[in-house]
Design a protein around this motif. Structure first.
Motif, PDB file in Angstrom:
ATOM      1  N   ILE A 261      -3.641 -56.539 -39.498  1.00  0.00           N
ATOM      2  CA  ILE A 261      -3.082 -56.904 -40.806  1.00  0.00           C
ATOM      3  C   ILE A 261      -3.208 -58.412 -41.033  1.00  0.00           C
ATOM      4  CG2 ILE A 261      -0.963 -56.959 -42.174  1.00  0.00           C
ATOM      5  CD1 ILE A 261      -0.187 -54.353 -40.645  1.00  0.00           C
ATOM      6  N   VAL A 262      -2.891 -59.196 -39.989  1.00  0.00           N
ATOM      7  CA  VAL A 262      -3.003 -60.647 -40.125  1.00  0.00           C
ATOM      8  C   VAL A 262      -4.435 -61.045 -40.466  1.00  0.00           C
ATOM      9  CG1 VAL A 262      -2.930 -62.818 -38.830  1.00  0.00           C
ATOM     10  CG2 VAL A 262      -1.046 -61.222 -38.663  1.00  0.00           C
ATOM     11  N   LEU A 263      -5.395 -60.412 -39.775  1.00  0.00           N
ATOM     12  CA  LEU A 263      -6.791 -60.770 -40.023  1.00  0.00           C
ATOM     13  C   LEU A 263      -7.245 -60.349 -41.416  1.00  0.00           C
ATOM     14  CD1 LEU A 263      -8.748 -60.217 -36.717  1.00  0.00           C
ATOM     15  CD2 LEU A 263      -8.034 -62.327 -37.797  1.00  0.00           C
ATOM     16  N   LEU A 264      -6.637 -59.284 -41.939  1.00  0.00           N
ATOM     17  CA  LEU A 264      -7.003 -58.864 -43.289  1.00  0.00           C
ATOM     18  C   LEU A 264      -6.501 -59.867 -44.307  1.00  0.00           C
ATOM     19  CD1 LEU A 264      -6.529 -55.036 -43.501  1.00  0.00           C
ATOM     20  CD2 LEU A 264      -8.605 -56.378 -43.636  1.00  0.00           C
ATOM     21  N   LEU A 265      -5.277 -60.393 -44.064  1.00  0.00           N
ATOM     22  CA  LEU A 265      -4.716 -61.342 -45.008  1.00  0.00           C
ATOM     23  C   LEU A 265      -5.346 -62.719 -44.838  1.00  0.00           C
ATOM     24  CD1 LEU A 265      -0.977 -60.266 -44.741  1.00  0.00           C
ATOM     25  CD2 LEU A 265      -2.634 -59.664 -46.494  1.00  0.00           C
ATOM     26  N   ARG A 266      -5.547 -63.106 -43.587  1.00  0.00           N
ATOM     27  CA  ARG A 266      -6.186 -64.406 -43.316  1.00  0.00           C
ATOM     28  C   ARG A 266      -7.359 -64.160 -42.374  1.00  0.00           C
ATOM     29  NH1 ARG A 266      -3.981 -69.088 -44.815  1.00  0.00           N
ATOM     30  NH2 ARG A 266      -5.374 -70.090 -43.340  1.00  0.00           N
ATOM     31  N   PRO A 267      -8.552 -63.975 -42.932  1.00  0.00           N
ATOM     32  CA  PRO A 267      -9.689 -63.531 -42.115  1.00  0.00           C
ATOM     33  C   PRO A 267     -10.064 -64.453 -40.955  1.00  0.00           C
ATOM     34  CG  PRO A 267     -10.161 -63.295 -44.421  1.00  0.00           C
ATOM     35  CD  PRO A 267      -8.879 -64.043 -44.339  1.00  0.00           C
ATOM     36  N   THR A 268      -9.569 -65.694 -40.928  1.00  0.00           N
ATOM     37  CA  THR A 268      -9.904 -66.541 -39.776  1.00  0.00           C
ATOM     38  C   THR A 268      -8.663 -66.897 -38.974  1.00  0.00           C
ATOM     39  OG1 THR A 268      -9.831 -68.425 -41.254  1.00  0.00           O
ATOM     40  CG2 THR A 268     -12.004 -67.563 -40.714  1.00  0.00           C
ATOM     41  N   GLY A 269      -7.653 -66.037 -39.004  1.00  0.00           N
ATOM     42  CA  GLY A 269      -6.445 -66.299 -38.233  1.00  0.00           C
ATOM     43  C   GLY A 269      -5.509 -67.235 -38.969  1.00  0.00           C
ATOM     44  N   LEU A 270      -4.352 -67.514 -38.335  1.00  0.00           N
ATOM     45  CA  LEU A 270      -3.326 -68.285 -39.036  1.00  0.00           C
ATOM     46  C   LEU A 270      -3.769 -69.716 -39.309  1.00  0.00           C
ATOM     47  CD1 LEU A 270      -0.177 -67.028 -37.101  1.00  0.00           C
ATOM     48  CD2 LEU A 270      -0.854 -66.442 -39.423  1.00  0.00           C
ATOM     49  N   LEU A 271      -4.350 -70.373 -38.298  1.00  0.00           N
ATOM     50  CA  LEU A 271      -4.702 -71.786 -38.467  1.00  0.00           C
ATOM     51  C   LEU A 271      -6.208 -72.016 -38.365  1.00  0.00           C
ATOM     52  CD1 LEU A 271      -1.928 -73.487 -36.306  1.00  0.00           C
ATOM     53  CD2 LEU A 271      -1.927 -73.093 -38.746  1.00  0.00           C
ATOM     54  N   GLY A 272      -6.980 -70.948 -38.467  1.00  0.00           N
ATOM     55  CA  GLY A 272      -8.422 -71.093 -38.283  1.00  0.00           C
ATOM     56  C   GLY A 272      -9.074 -71.799 -39.459  1.00  0.00           C
ATOM     57  N   LYS A 273     -10.184 -72.455 -39.149  1.00  0.00           N
ATOM     58  CA  LYS A 273     -10.921 -73.142 -40.211  1.00  0.00           C
ATOM     59  C   LYS A 273     -11.840 -72.154 -40.900  1.00  0.00           C
ATOM     60  CE  LYS A 273     -11.835 -76.884 -37.629  1.00  0.00           C
ATOM     61  NZ  LYS A 273     -12.777 -77.786 -37.035  1.00  0.00           N
ATOM     62  N   LYS A 274     -11.956 -72.287 -42.180  1.00  0.00           N
ATOM     63  CA  LYS A 274     -12.881 -71.426 -42.901  1.00  0.00           C
ATOM     64  C   LYS A 274     -14.230 -72.124 -42.976  1.00  0.00           C
ATOM     65  CE  LYS A 274     -13.272 -68.448 -46.768  1.00  0.00           C
ATOM     66  NZ  LYS A 274     -12.953 -67.132 -46.686  1.00  0.00           N
ATOM     67  N   ILE A 275     -15.242 -71.448 -42.471  1.00  0.00           N
ATOM     68  CA  ILE A 275     -16.563 -72.068 -42.486  1.00  0.00           C
ATOM     69  C   ILE A 275     -17.386 -71.434 -43.596  1.00  0.00           C
ATOM     70  CG2 ILE A 275     -18.649 -72.496 -41.148  1.00  0.00           C
ATOM     71  CD1 ILE A 275     -16.747 -72.025 -38.659  1.00  0.00           C
ATOM     72  N   ARG A 276     -17.850 -72.267 -44.489  1.00  0.00           N
ATOM     73  CA  ARG A 276     -18.685 -71.740 -45.567  1.00  0.00           C
ATOM     74  C   ARG A 276     -20.138 -71.732 -45.127  1.00  0.00           C
ATOM     75  NH1 ARG A 276     -16.088 -73.966 -50.662  1.00  0.00           N
ATOM     76  NH2 ARG A 276     -14.331 -72.536 -50.891  1.00  0.00           N
ATOM     77  N   VAL A 277     -20.810 -70.642 -45.446  1.00  0.00           N
ATOM     78  CA  VAL A 277     -22.228 -70.571 -45.120  1.00  0.00           C
ATOM     79  C   VAL A 277     -23.023 -71.005 -46.341  1.00  0.00           C
ATOM     80  CG1 VAL A 277     -24.081 -69.106 -44.307  1.00  0.00           C
ATOM     81  CG2 VAL A 277     -21.751 -68.670 -43.587  1.00  0.00           C
TER      82      VAL A 277
END
Lengths: 352, 293
Positions: B275-291
C-alpha cells in the motif's frame, strides 16, 4: 529487412531446438525407464524437473521478454498446487479417470493463479524497476502466509473452511485437503512424467506463439525502449499485464503438476528461496532464450543430485559454480580471455 | 500500559531492522545492487560472537567488536571477489551472484558449525528496568538496542555529511564517472561502503541474537528480507529512510502480532508495504528520478 529475416531465423532455430530437446530427452528417458536402466534417484526427479522447466519458462516470459523482475513466482506455484490438490481430491469422488481429473485440476490451477496474477499485476505494473521486484517479493510472502493458515476439508455435507484456527470437524469419511502449516496430506498421486512433458510442450507452444504475436512484439519493444514504444502508441500496461497473467497461469499449472506428484505438500515449500532458485535458472539460461532456460533448468536441478558423491560439500560447490559462471559470463576481461582462447584454437585449426 | 510496553518492544525490533536496513540502503545507493547476501553476513556475525563468548569466554563487548571486525573483512572480501568483477555487468547478473554468495555463506556455516540450533548466551543479563510500580517492565537489552540504533544513526549521518569519505560516497552514488574524474577512488569508496554495511550487520546480529537467542545457518534470511523491506519502505538509497522504515516495520510487526494474529503478521507487514508503495512509488523518503528521452 535483412536483419528482420535473420531475427526470425534465429527465433525459429531456438524454437526448433527447444522442441527437439524436449522430445529427444523424453524418448531417451522413456527408453531408459522401459529397460530399467534409470536409478530410482533420478526417476523421482523427473516430474519436479518438468515442473521447474515450466516455471522457469513462465518466469522467463516476465523477466526476459517483458523485462520486469519477479521475485514471487513461487507464490503462483503455491496457488496452483493447492488448487490442484483440492480440485483433484474433490473430483476423484465423481470421476473415475485419473487423467481427466488431472487435466481439470491443471486447468483450474492455472485459472486460479491467473486470477491472482491479474490482481497482483494491478499494483505491480504501476511501479518500476527494483520497486516492482519488491512488490512481487511481498506478494510471494503474503501468499505463503495466507496458505499457511488455510484449513479446508470436505465431507458429505460439502466443503468446510476455516482460517488461522482449525475449527473443522469432519463427519466420518470426510477428508482434509489443506490443514494449515502441515499442508496437503494423503494426496492421490496423479502426475506423471508423460503429463509433465506434454505440459512443457504446450508451454513452449504458448510462449513461442506469444513471442511472435503482435502483443509479444509490443512487449519486447517496451522492454527495449519504453518511451519509444509509448510514442508509437503501444499500450504498455495492457501488454505487460497480459504477460504477467499468462506467466502466472503457466506457473500455476506447473504448481499443479508439482502438487499432485507428492502425497504430502507443505506450503513453506513455495517460499522466497524457490522463487530465487527459478530466477537463477532463467538468468543462467539466458534472458528471453527459452532453449537456454530448458538446458539450464535441467542441468541445475540435476546438479545437486550429480554432486551427491561429494556429500556435504555439494551445495557449497553449487554456490561457487554459480558465482564463477556469473563472473565468467559477465566480466568483460574474462569473457574476452575465454573467447580469445577459443578463437586462437579455431584460427590454428583453420591454419592446418 | 501494555500498549506502551508493546510500543517499546516494537521500537527495539525496529531498531535492529533499521541497523540492517542501513547496510542494504547504503550498498544500494552506491553500487545500485540488491545485496541479498547481507542477511547471511548477519548470520556469520552472530556465530562469531557466539563462538567468542561460548568457547573463549571473552567479555560481551570484545565479542561484539570481534564480530564487527570479522564481518567488515568478510564484507570487503565478498565485494572484492564476487561483485567487483561485475561492476559493469547487468544488474540481474549481480543479483544472481549475490544469491550465490548467500548460498555459499549459508552452506559454509552449515559445514563449519552444523545445522542444529544453538542457544545464544545472554549478553546483558536478563535484568529489567521496572517503572510505574512494576506496571511497565523493560529489559536492558531492549534499551541497549534502541540506544545503539540512535547512536549509529547519528554517527552515520555525521559521517556521510561531514567527512571527506562521506562526501566521496555521496558523489559516487550520484555519478560514478564524474566522481572518478574529480579524483575520487571509486573502488575504494565502494569497498568502504561494504565495510560499513557489514560492520553494522555484525552489530545488528549481536542485538538480534540477544533478543531472539536461537542460532542456525539460516537465521539471517528472514531478518534480511524484512530489513530489505524496511529499506524500501523508507525509500531505498536514503539513510534517514532506512531508519524510519526500520522503526515503522518493527512497530507494525509487533502490533500485528499482539493485536491481530501472530500467524498473519507477515502478510500484514508486506500488505502495508504494498500500500505504501502504491501511494508513494519510491518509498517514504525516496528520490523520484525522472527519465529523460
Amino acid at each position: 529487412m535483412e536483419k528482420m529475416k535473420q531475427l526470425f531465423k534465429k527465433n525459429n532455430k531456438n524454437q526448433a531446438l527447444s522442441f527437439l530437446l524436449v522430445i529427444v530427452m523424453y524418448v531417451a528417458i522413456e527408453a531408459l525407464l522401459k529397460t530399467g536402466n534409470l536409478k530410482s534417484l533420478y526417476t523421482s526427479m523427473l516430474v519436479p524437473v518438468c515442473c521447474y522447466c515450466i516455471v522457469a519458462l513462465a518466469l522467463n516470459l516476465v523477466v526476459g521478454v517483458s523485462g520486469e523482475l519477479s521475485l514471487g513466482h513461487a507464490g503462483f506455484m503455491s496457488i496452483g498446487a493447492f488448487t490442484g490438490v483440492i480440485v483433484s481430491g474433490y473430483l476423484s469422488n465423481f470421476i473415475g479417470s485419473q487423467m481427466v481429473c488431472f487435466a481439470i485440476a491443471v486447468v483450474c490451477g492455472a485459472i486460479m493463479a491467473a486470477i491472482f496474477g491479474f490482481v497482483i499485476s494491478i499494483p505491480v505494473l504501476k511501479l518500476e524497476g527494483d520497486y516492482l521486484a519488491i512488490v512481487t517479493l511481498a506478494f510471494g510472502q503474503i501468499i505463503k502466509t495466507l496458505v499457511n493458515n488455510i484449513y479446508l476439508g470436505y465431507d458429505q455435507a460439502g466443503f468446510h473452511f476455516s482460517f488461522v484456527k482449525n475449527t473443522i470437524e469432519l463427519q466420518s469419511g470426510g477428508k482434509m485437503f489443506i490443514s494449515g502449516p502441515v499442508g496437503a496430506t494423503g494426496t492421490t498421486i496423479t502426475s506423471n512424467f508423460t503429463a509433465g512433458v506434454i505440459m512443457i510442450l504446450i508451454t513452449l507452444i504458448i510462449i513461442y506463439n506469444f513471442m511472435n504475436s503482435r502483443q509479444g512484439r509490443a512487449v519486447m519493444a517496451a522492454r527495449d525502449d519504453k518511451i519509444a514504444a509509448q510514442s508509437v502508441g503501444l499500450d504498455i500496461v495492457k501488454t505487460k499485464t497480459m504477460v504477467f497473467v499468462l506467466s502466472a497461469a503457466l506457473a500455476g499449472a506447473a504448481g499443479v503438476l508439482y502438487g499432485l506428484n507428492f502425497s504430502t505438500l507443505v506450503p513453506s515449500k513455495f517460499d522466497f528461496n524457490t522463487s530465487i532458485l527459478v530466477l537463477v535458472y532463467v538468468v543462467l539460461g539466458g534472458l528471453g532464450n527459452m532453449f537456454g532456460t530448458l538446458i539450464s533448468t535441467i542441468v541445475l536441478v540435476m546438479l545437486p543430485q550429480l554432486l551427491r558423491a561429494l556429500n556435504d560439500y555439494r551445495m557449497l560447490i553449487y554456490a561457487v559454480l554459480l558465482i564463477v559462471i556469473m563472473i565468467a559470463t559477465n566480466n568483460k576481461t574474462i569473457r574476452d580471455m575465454i573467447t580469445g582462447v577459443f578463437n586462437r584454437k579455431k584460427a590454428e585449426g583453420e591454419g592446418e | 500500559m501494555s500498549f506502551l510496553s508493546y510500543l517499546i518492544t516494537g521500537l527495539s525490533l525496529g531498531s535492529v531492522y533499521a541497523i540492517i536496513a542501513l547496510g542494504y540502503t547504503m550498498v544500494y545507493g552506491i553500487a545500485k545492487m540488491l545485496n541479498f547476501a547481507h542477511g547471511d553476513v548477519i548470520m556469520v556475525g552472530a556465530y562469531v560472537s557466539f563462538l567468542a563468548i561460548g568457547k573463549y569466554d571473552t567479555p560481551a563487548l570484545v565479542a561484539c567488536l570481534l564480530s564487527v571486525f570479522a564481518c567488515t573483512i568478510l564484507g570487503v572480501l565478498i565485494e572484492r571477489l564476487a561483485y567487483k568483477p561485475l561492476r559493469s555487468a547487468p544488474s540481474l547478473a549481480v543479483l544472481i551472484t549475490a544469491i550465490g554468495v548467500s548460498y555459499f555463506l549459508q552452506n559454509s556455516a552449515q559445514l563449519l558449525w552444523g545445522t542444529d540450533t544453538k542457544v545464544f548466551p545472554a549478553m546483558l543479563g536478563t535484568n529489567q528496568l521496572v517503572l510505574f510500580n512494576g506496571e511497565l517492565m523493560i529489559s536492558y537489552v531492549t534499551i541497549a538496542t534502541i540506544v545503539a540504533c540512535i547512536i549509529i544513526m547519528t554517527v552515520l549521518t555525521l559521517f556521510i555529511n561531514k567527512t571527506k569519505i562521506g562526501k566521496a560516497m555521496r558523489a559516487c552514488s550520484e555519478d560514478k564517472g564524474a566522481a572518478q574524474l574529480m579524483g575520487i577512488n571509486v573502488d575504494n569508496t565502494i569497498s568502504i561502503t561494504f565495510a560499513i554495511g557489514s560492520g553494522l550487520a555484525a552489530i545488528a546480529s549481536v542485538l538480534l541474537c540477544t533478543a531472539y537467542p536461537a542460532l542456525n545457518p539460516t537465521l539471517g534470511s528472514m531478518p534480511g528480507i524484512k530489513a530489505f523491506t524496511a529499506a524500501v519502505f523508507g525509500g531505498i538509497g536514503s539513510i534517514p529512510g532506512a531508519f524510519i522504515g526500520g522503526l515503522m516495520l518493527g512497530i507494525l510487526e509487533t502490533f500485528s502480532i499482539v493485536y491481530i494474529s501472530s500467524q498473519l503478521s507477515d502478510a500484514i507487514v508486506f500488505g502495508v508495504l504494498i500500500i505504501v508503495l502504491l501511494l508513494r512509488p519510491t518509498g517514504l523518503l525516496g528520490k523520484k528520478i525522472r527519465v529523460k528521452v
